[in-house]
Scaffold this active site. Structure first.
Site, PDB file in Angstrom:
ATOM      1  N   SER A  47     -26.373   5.533  64.034  1.00 27.04           N
ATOM      2  CA  SER A  47     -27.528   6.153  63.370  1.00 27.04           C
ATOM      3  C   SER A  47     -28.189   7.243  64.201  1.00 27.04           C
ATOM      4  O   SER A  47     -28.878   8.100  63.658  1.00 27.04           O
ATOM      5  CB  SER A  47     -28.570   5.080  63.047  1.00 27.04           C
ATOM      6  OG  SER A  47     -28.926   4.394  64.225  1.00 27.04           O
ATOM      7  N   ASP A 355     -39.099   4.492  63.366  1.00 23.99           N
ATOM      8  CA  ASP A 355     -39.059   3.329  62.473  1.00 23.99           C
ATOM      9  C   ASP A 355     -38.742   2.030  63.194  1.00 23.99           C
ATOM     10  O   ASP A 355     -38.330   1.063  62.571  1.00 23.99           O
ATOM     11  CB  ASP A 355     -38.013   3.584  61.376  1.00 23.99           C
ATOM     12  CG  ASP A 355     -36.639   3.835  61.959  1.00 23.99           C
ATOM     13  OD1 ASP A 355     -36.494   3.824  63.201  1.00 23.99           O
ATOM     14  OD2 ASP A 355     -35.677   4.047  61.188  1.00 23.99           O
ATOM     15  N   HIS A 358     -35.220   4.228  65.648  1.00 25.13           N
ATOM     16  CA  HIS A 358     -34.852   5.633  65.851  1.00 25.13           C
ATOM     17  C   HIS A 358     -36.014   6.488  66.333  1.00 25.13           C
ATOM     18  O   HIS A 358     -37.166   6.076  66.209  1.00 25.13           O
ATOM     19  CB  HIS A 358     -34.294   6.190  64.534  1.00 25.13           C
ATOM     20  CG  HIS A 358     -33.229   5.309  63.953  1.00 25.13           C
ATOM     21  ND1 HIS A 358     -33.461   4.444  62.904  1.00 25.13           N
ATOM     22  CD2 HIS A 358     -31.946   5.129  64.327  1.00 25.13           C
ATOM     23  CE1 HIS A 358     -32.355   3.771  62.648  1.00 25.13           C
ATOM     24  NE2 HIS A 358     -31.418   4.156  63.501  1.00 25.13           N
TER      25      HIS A 358
END
Ligand SMILES: *[C@@H]1O[C@H](CO)[C@@H](O)[C@H](O)[C@H]1NC(C)=O
Ligand SMILES: *[C@@H]1O[C@H](CO)[C@@H](O)[C@H](O)[C@H]1NC(C)=O
Ligand SMILES: *[C@@H]1O[C@H](CO)[C@@H](O)[C@H](O)[C@H]1NC(C)=O
Ligand SMILES: *[C@@H]1O[C@H](CO)[C@@H](O)[C@H](O)[C@H]1NC(C)=O
Ligand SMILES: *[C@@H]1O[C@H](CO)[C@@H](O)[C@H](O)[C@H]1NC(C)=O
Length: 394
Positions: A47, A355, A358
């Site tokens: 991610s 979040d 990240h």
């Protein structure tokens, strides 16, 4: 007389010195001022560098993801751009389209194989069981090889395909970037393994990463830019989920044990890349110490104009504003109205963590500015010179 002679002797020495300096320094100088021109980028990762892969396969990362820069969900787990986006921009390349994204993608200057939740090793759990993406590095490699072959077949058909697919020579001229490994470490903790047990499988993880790089090299890849893994122990989701013993917290609030494991991984990664440099004589391999940059940002937050390093900007309460059951963008229907209950903070531009997992666009931009000039690279080459092999390597 005597002084004049001495002077002349000294002049001679100076001249001689200059000639030596010119012969030794100028050639390397002329090499180092010439920068690489990467016509494309191919990225492998999780991610930290996913620009739409997981979203294409399993549903969009919901709003407020994307709110700051794209003003709409953009397949990224952030309010805006990721490190990979800043890298592309600085190389004057378009943002990378995700290989899996069949809508609106343009692969003329590369492709992104990363998906959020990816590990290096093939996972033994499903995404619904553990959140680990099935698109692990081995799958990303298969997709890359498929893309390499089939893009050339389709490019020959011309028309729109000609404009959406890379030229053949781009595959050898491209910058290959890697940012993966973090989820291999957390995967062990999710299985309740001890730190010693996690460390024990790190060599296996890294040998699979090395094999992937070797195969890309066999296909013509030459320039590799490899990020190490960040300070796991400073991420809200790790602090929230895996922290049992408060005594393990350092003076910044980070969990030592997880940072230690990340550093252990990074040390082994560095060693693995040294071996690769010997095995792949034509490769330019740059190790980038993203860990130290992120750690500096988190521990000297105020100095760099940020705040609340351990609190997620977008979340749903608790000490770290992180709740793994109510992640950023989660909606709830209240009296027939659908409302986002895990919302963004007032000003993401002064926050580091987006979040719980990240980084914000502002943090990513700051991190990018630190790494782009090579200060955190080994060998210490700026991004735009990442195609040059270090002569000391062989
Ligand atoms: C998955 O299971 C296989 C067989 O037991 C094992 O060799 C492999 O290391 C496991 N992978 C992970 C990521 O744990
Ligand atoms: C794909 O992107 C390139 C570079 O940005 C651009 O030149 C090209 O026109 C685009 N192709 C299409 C079909 O939009
Ligand atoms: C890990 O430990 C927790 C708490 O004891 C337990 O609930 C969970 O089922 C365990 N997970 C695995 C994969 O064993
Ligand atoms: C639902 O949302 C609309 C628009 O924001 C608002 O006018 C309305 O009062 C809301 N209804 C309820 C029951 O909260
Ligand atoms: C690289 O850039 C950073 C941030 O702008 C700066 O602090 C650092 O001194 C630079 N390093 C070199 C070697 O130019």
């Amino acid at each position: 007389m005597e002084t004049r002679f001495l002077l002349r002797l000294r002049d001679h020495h100076v001249l001689f010195g200059l000639v030596i300096w010119a012969t030794l320094v100028l050639p390397s100088l002329s090499i180092s001022v010439r920068s690489c021109s990467f016509p494309a980028m191919f990225n492998f990762g999780d991610s930290n560098s996913d620009t739409g892969g997981l979203s294409a396969a399993f549903g969009q990362a919901p709003y407020p993801n994307g709110e700051t820069y794209f003003h709409t969900p953009s397949g990224r787990y952030s309010d805006g751009r990721l490190l990979i986006d800043f890298i592309a921009e600085s190389l004057r390349l378009p943002h990378l389209s995700a290989f899996l994204d069949s809508v609106g993608s343009n692969f003329s200057h590369g492709a992104n194989f990363a998906t959020a939740g990816s590990t290096i090793r093939p996972p033994n759990t499903t995404i619904s069981q553990s959140g680990v993406s099935p698109i692990s590095l081995d799958v990303q490699l298969v997709q890359f090889l498929d893309f390499l072959t089939r893009s050339q077949i389709y490019k020959k058909k011309g028309e729109v395909f000609g404009k959406l697919l890379p030229k053949k020579e781009y595959f050898s001229q491209a910058l290959y970037t890697f940012d993966i490994g973090q989820n291999d470490l957390t995967a062990g903790y999710k299985l309740n393994l001890t730190t010693e047990q996690v460390k024990a499988y790190v060599p296996d993880v890294l040998s699979q990463l090395s094999n992937t790089i070797k195969i890309v090299y066999e296909q013509g890849g030459r320039s590799f830019w490899i990020h190490n893994t960040g300070p796991l122990g400073c991420l809200p989701y790790v602090l929230d989920r895996f922290l049992i013993n408060r005594a393990q917290i350092d003076k910044y609030g980070c969990a030592d044990q997880f940072n230690e494991v990340a550093q252990y991984f990074n040390q082994r990664l560095k060693e693995a890349l040294l071996h690769l440099k010997k095995d792949l004589p034509l490769a330019a391999i740059t190790y980038v110490d993203v860990y130290s940059v992120k750690r500096a940002l988190i521990t000297q937050t105020k100095k760099y104009g940020f705040g609340n390093p351990l609190v997620a900007c977008c979340g749903h309460g608790g000490k770290y504003n992180y709740n793994r059951y109510v992640k950023c963008g989660t909606k709830k229907t209240i009296n027939g109205n659908e409302t986002v209950i895990a919302k963004s903070c007032n000003d993401p531009t002064v926050r580091i963590n987006w979040d719980g997992v990240h980084y914000t666009e502002a943090a990513n931009k700051w991190i990018f500015q630190e790494i782009v000039n090579g200060s955190f690279s080994d060998p210490p080459k700026p991004l735009k010179m990442a195609c040059l092999r270090n002569r000391m390597d062989h």
